[in-house]
Scaffold this motif. Sequence first.
Motif, PDB file in Angstrom:
ATOM      1  N   VAL A   7       0.869  -1.174   0.000  1.00  0.00           N
ATOM      2  CA  VAL A   7       0.000   0.000   0.000  1.00  0.00           C
ATOM      3  C   VAL A   7       0.907   1.225   0.000  1.00  0.00           C
ATOM      4  CG1 VAL A   7      -1.758   1.276   1.280  1.00  0.00           C
ATOM      5  CG2 VAL A   7      -1.781  -1.228   1.295  1.00  0.00           C
ATOM      6  N   PRO A   8       0.805   2.073  -1.029  1.00  0.00           N
ATOM      7  CA  PRO A   8       1.700   3.226  -1.080  1.00  0.00           C
ATOM      8  C   PRO A   8       1.356   4.284  -0.030  1.00  0.00           C
ATOM      9  CG  PRO A   8       0.143   3.295  -2.900  1.00  0.00           C
ATOM     10  CD  PRO A   8      -0.089   1.999  -2.168  1.00  0.00           C
ATOM     11  N   ALA A   9       2.340   5.098   0.280  1.00  0.00           N
ATOM     12  CA  ALA A   9       2.130   6.217   1.201  1.00  0.00           C
ATOM     13  C   ALA A   9       1.216   7.243   0.543  1.00  0.00           C
ATOM     14  CB  ALA A   9       3.473   6.854   1.542  1.00  0.00           C
ATOM     15  N   VAL A  10       0.520   8.017   1.368  1.00  0.00           N
ATOM     16  CA  VAL A  10      -0.341   9.084   0.845  1.00  0.00           C
ATOM     17  C   VAL A  10      -0.105  10.357   1.646  1.00  0.00           C
ATOM     18  CG1 VAL A  10      -2.186   7.618  -0.078  1.00  0.00           C
ATOM     19  CG2 VAL A  10      -2.263   8.329   2.298  1.00  0.00           C
ATOM     20  N   PHE A  11      -0.365  11.493   0.997  1.00  0.00           N
ATOM     21  CA  PHE A  11      -0.255  12.754   1.723  1.00  0.00           C
ATOM     22  C   PHE A  11      -1.565  13.505   1.593  1.00  0.00           C
ATOM     23  CE2 PHE A  11       0.248  14.647  -2.339  1.00  0.00           C
ATOM     24  CZ  PHE A  11       0.165  16.017  -2.210  1.00  0.00           C
ATOM     25  N   ASP A  12      -1.813  14.411   2.521  1.00  0.00           N
ATOM     26  CA  ASP A  12      -3.050  15.175   2.529  1.00  0.00           C
ATOM     27  C   ASP A  12      -2.877  16.415   1.665  1.00  0.00           C
ATOM     28  OD1 ASP A  12      -5.371  16.496   3.020  1.00  0.00           O
ATOM     29  OD2 ASP A  12      -5.085  16.716   5.178  1.00  0.00           O
ATOM     30  N   SER A  13      -3.435  16.369   0.474  1.00  0.00           N
ATOM     31  CA  SER A  13      -3.259  17.481  -0.469  1.00  0.00           C
ATOM     32  C   SER A  13      -3.948  18.757   0.009  1.00  0.00           C
ATOM     33  CB  SER A  13      -3.775  17.086  -1.852  1.00  0.00           C
ATOM     34  OG  SER A  13      -5.136  16.731  -1.774  1.00  0.00           O
ATOM     35  N   LYS A  14      -4.893  18.642   0.925  1.00  0.00           N
ATOM     36  CA  LYS A  14      -5.576  19.845   1.439  1.00  0.00           C
ATOM     37  C   LYS A  14      -4.696  20.608   2.429  1.00  0.00           C
ATOM     38  CE  LYS A  14     -10.238  17.990   0.881  1.00  0.00           C
ATOM     39  NZ  LYS A  14      -9.746  16.917   0.032  1.00  0.00           N
ATOM     40  N   SER A  15      -3.900  19.887   3.208  1.00  0.00           N
ATOM     41  CA  SER A  15      -3.068  20.549   4.209  1.00  0.00           C
ATOM     42  C   SER A  15      -1.648  20.799   3.718  1.00  0.00           C
ATOM     43  CB  SER A  15      -3.016  19.720   5.492  1.00  0.00           C
ATOM     44  OG  SER A  15      -2.308  18.525   5.260  1.00  0.00           O
ATOM     45  N   CYS A  16      -1.326  20.311   2.551  1.00  0.00           N
ATOM     46  CA  CYS A  16       0.029  20.446   2.028  1.00  0.00           C
ATOM     47  C   CYS A  16      -0.006  21.161   0.689  1.00  0.00           C
ATOM     48  CB  CYS A  16       0.645  19.066   1.878  1.00  0.00           C
ATOM     49  SG  CYS A  16       2.360  19.155   1.411  1.00  0.00           S
ATOM     50  N   LYS A  17       0.256  22.448   0.730  1.00  0.00           N
ATOM     51  CA  LYS A  17       0.203  23.256  -0.492  1.00  0.00           C
ATOM     52  C   LYS A  17       1.573  23.869  -0.770  1.00  0.00           C
ATOM     53  CE  LYS A  17      -4.443  23.652  -1.251  1.00  0.00           C
ATOM     54  NZ  LYS A  17      -4.917  22.469  -1.907  1.00  0.00           N
ATOM     55  N   ALA A  18       1.879  24.025  -2.036  1.00  0.00           N
ATOM     56  CA  ALA A  18       3.104  24.712  -2.444  1.00  0.00           C
ATOM     57  C   ALA A  18       2.753  26.160  -2.770  1.00  0.00           C
ATOM     58  CB  ALA A  18       3.704  24.026  -3.664  1.00  0.00           C
ATOM     59  N   ASP A  19       3.651  27.061  -2.429  1.00  0.00           N
ATOM     60  CA  ASP A  19       3.450  28.468  -2.781  1.00  0.00           C
ATOM     61  C   ASP A  19       3.803  28.668  -4.251  1.00  0.00           C
ATOM     62  OD1 ASP A  19       2.683  29.242  -0.206  1.00  0.00           O
ATOM     63  OD2 ASP A  19       4.775  29.511   0.406  1.00  0.00           O
ATOM     64  N   TYR A  20       2.927  29.369  -4.962  1.00  0.00           N
ATOM     65  CA  TYR A  20       3.157  29.656  -6.374  1.00  0.00           C
ATOM     66  C   TYR A  20       4.374  30.570  -6.487  1.00  0.00           C
ATOM     67  CZ  TYR A  20       0.629  28.872 -10.769  1.00  0.00           C
ATOM     68  OH  TYR A  20       0.220  28.398 -11.972  1.00  0.00           O
ATOM     69  N   PRO A  21       5.391  30.173  -7.248  1.00  0.00           N
ATOM     70  CA  PRO A  21       6.550  31.062  -7.412  1.00  0.00           C
ATOM     71  C   PRO A  21       6.120  32.391  -8.047  1.00  0.00           C
ATOM     72  CG  PRO A  21       7.018  28.848  -8.223  1.00  0.00           C
ATOM     73  CD  PRO A  21       5.541  28.909  -7.941  1.00  0.00           C
ATOM     74  N   LYS A  22       6.626  33.488  -7.493  1.00  0.00           N
ATOM     75  CA  LYS A  22       6.210  34.817  -7.972  1.00  0.00           C
ATOM     76  C   LYS A  22       6.456  35.018  -9.467  1.00  0.00           C
ATOM     77  CE  LYS A  22       6.414  37.518  -3.687  1.00  0.00           C
ATOM     78  NZ  LYS A  22       6.160  36.364  -2.850  1.00  0.00           N
ATOM     79  N   ALA A  23       7.625  34.595  -9.948  1.00  0.00           N
ATOM     80  CA  ALA A  23       7.938  34.751 -11.379  1.00  0.00           C
ATOM     81  C   ALA A  23       6.967  33.939 -12.241  1.00  0.00           C
ATOM     82  CB  ALA A  23       9.368  34.326 -11.659  1.00  0.00           C
ATOM     83  N   SER A  24       6.579  32.758 -11.749  1.00  0.00           N
ATOM     84  CA  SER A  24       5.637  31.920 -12.490  1.00  0.00           C
ATOM     85  C   SER A  24       4.257  32.563 -12.550  1.00  0.00           C
ATOM     86  CB  SER A  24       5.532  30.536 -11.843  1.00  0.00           C
ATOM     87  OG  SER A  24       6.774  29.869 -11.904  1.00  0.00           O
ATOM     88  N   LEU A  25       3.860  33.219 -11.454  1.00  0.00           N
ATOM     89  CA  LEU A  25       2.582  33.948 -11.449  1.00  0.00           C
ATOM     90  C   LEU A  25       2.613  35.073 -12.467  1.00  0.00           C
ATOM     91  CD1 LEU A  25       1.636  34.334  -7.669  1.00  0.00           C
ATOM     92  CD2 LEU A  25       0.281  33.219  -9.442  1.00  0.00           C
ATOM     93  N   MET A  26       3.706  35.841 -12.443  1.00  0.00           N
ATOM     94  CA  MET A  26       3.825  36.977 -13.361  1.00  0.00           C
ATOM     95  C   MET A  26       3.821  36.525 -14.818  1.00  0.00           C
ATOM     96  SD  MET A  26       6.532  39.324 -11.194  1.00  0.00           S
ATOM     97  CE  MET A  26       7.263  39.939 -12.689  1.00  0.00           C
ATOM     98  N   ASN A  27       4.420  35.365 -15.082  1.00  0.00           N
ATOM     99  CA  ASN A  27       4.491  34.842 -16.451  1.00  0.00           C
ATOM    100  C   ASN A  27       3.305  33.946 -16.801  1.00  0.00           C
ATOM    101  OD1 ASN A  27       6.976  36.118 -16.979  1.00  0.00           O
ATOM    102  ND2 ASN A  27       8.062  34.468 -15.938  1.00  0.00           N
ATOM    103  N   GLU A  28       2.365  33.824 -15.862  1.00  0.00           N
ATOM    104  CA  GLU A  28       1.164  33.002 -16.039  1.00  0.00           C
ATOM    105  C   GLU A  28       1.485  31.567 -16.424  1.00  0.00           C
ATOM    106  OE1 GLU A  28      -1.528  35.086 -18.640  1.00  0.00           O
ATOM    107  OE2 GLU A  28      -1.819  36.709 -17.205  1.00  0.00           O
ATOM    108  N   GLU A  29       2.476  30.986 -15.757  1.00  0.00           N
ATOM    109  CA  GLU A  29       2.864  29.603 -16.016  1.00  0.00           C
ATOM    110  C   GLU A  29       1.927  28.655 -15.264  1.00  0.00           C
ATOM    111  OE1 GLU A  29       7.605  30.730 -16.377  1.00  0.00           O
ATOM    112  OE2 GLU A  29       6.907  29.612 -14.632  1.00  0.00           O
ATOM    113  N   GLN A  30       1.509  27.598 -15.960  1.00  0.00           N
ATOM    114  CA  GLN A  30       0.652  26.576 -15.376  1.00  0.00           C
ATOM    115  C   GLN A  30       1.134  25.213 -15.851  1.00  0.00           C
ATOM    116  OE1 GLN A  30      -3.740  27.746 -15.085  1.00  0.00           O
ATOM    117  NE2 GLN A  30      -3.175  28.565 -17.073  1.00  0.00           N
ATOM    118  N   GLY A  31       0.769  24.171 -15.127  1.00  0.00           N
ATOM    119  CA  GLY A  31       1.116  22.829 -15.570  1.00  0.00           C
ATOM    120  C   GLY A  31       1.009  21.820 -14.451  1.00  0.00           C
ATOM    121  N   VAL A  32       1.215  20.561 -14.817  1.00  0.00           N
ATOM    122  CA  VAL A  32       1.148  19.462 -13.858  1.00  0.00           C
ATOM    123  C   VAL A  32       2.545  18.858 -13.706  1.00  0.00           C
ATOM    124  CG1 VAL A  32       0.137  17.208 -13.342  1.00  0.00           C
ATOM    125  CG2 VAL A  32      -1.237  18.958 -14.482  1.00  0.00           C
ATOM    126  N   VAL A  33       2.992  18.751 -12.462  1.00  0.00           N
ATOM    127  CA  VAL A  33       4.279  18.136 -12.147  1.00  0.00           C
ATOM    128  C   VAL A  33       4.007  16.730 -11.625  1.00  0.00           C
ATOM    129  CG1 VAL A  33       6.409  18.342 -10.809  1.00  0.00           C
ATOM    130  CG2 VAL A  33       5.127  20.405 -11.406  1.00  0.00           C
TER     131      VAL A  33
END
Length: 95
Positions: A7-33
């Motif tokens: 059974v693989p490990a899981v993380f709580d995506s609701k409590s674990c968020k990444a901050d949007y990098p400022k340069a990426s916001l300004m350049n309107e970068e989006q995508g899935v990692v």
Amino acid sequence: MAFAADVPAVFDSKSCKADYPKASLMNEEQGVVSMAFLVSAEGKVLEAKLDKTSGFKSLDKAAMSAISACKFKPGSKDGRPDSTWTKVEYNWTLS
């Protein structure tokens, strides 16, 4: 008695968020990692790998460092907590 498979490990995506990098916001970068994490029986990330890039290095780096710092619910092997690999996709979207 038969035990469940790994059974693989899981993380709580609701409590674990990444901050949007400022340069990426300004350049309107989006995508899935897509990433893979080796999580210990205690729920700590031991190793992290980038599986598929979002197309933007800053988004990839921000997702990797944020998710690596998250607490995971440990996975198990044969019903006992153990180190397991788990895949995580982080979706960066501008709303």
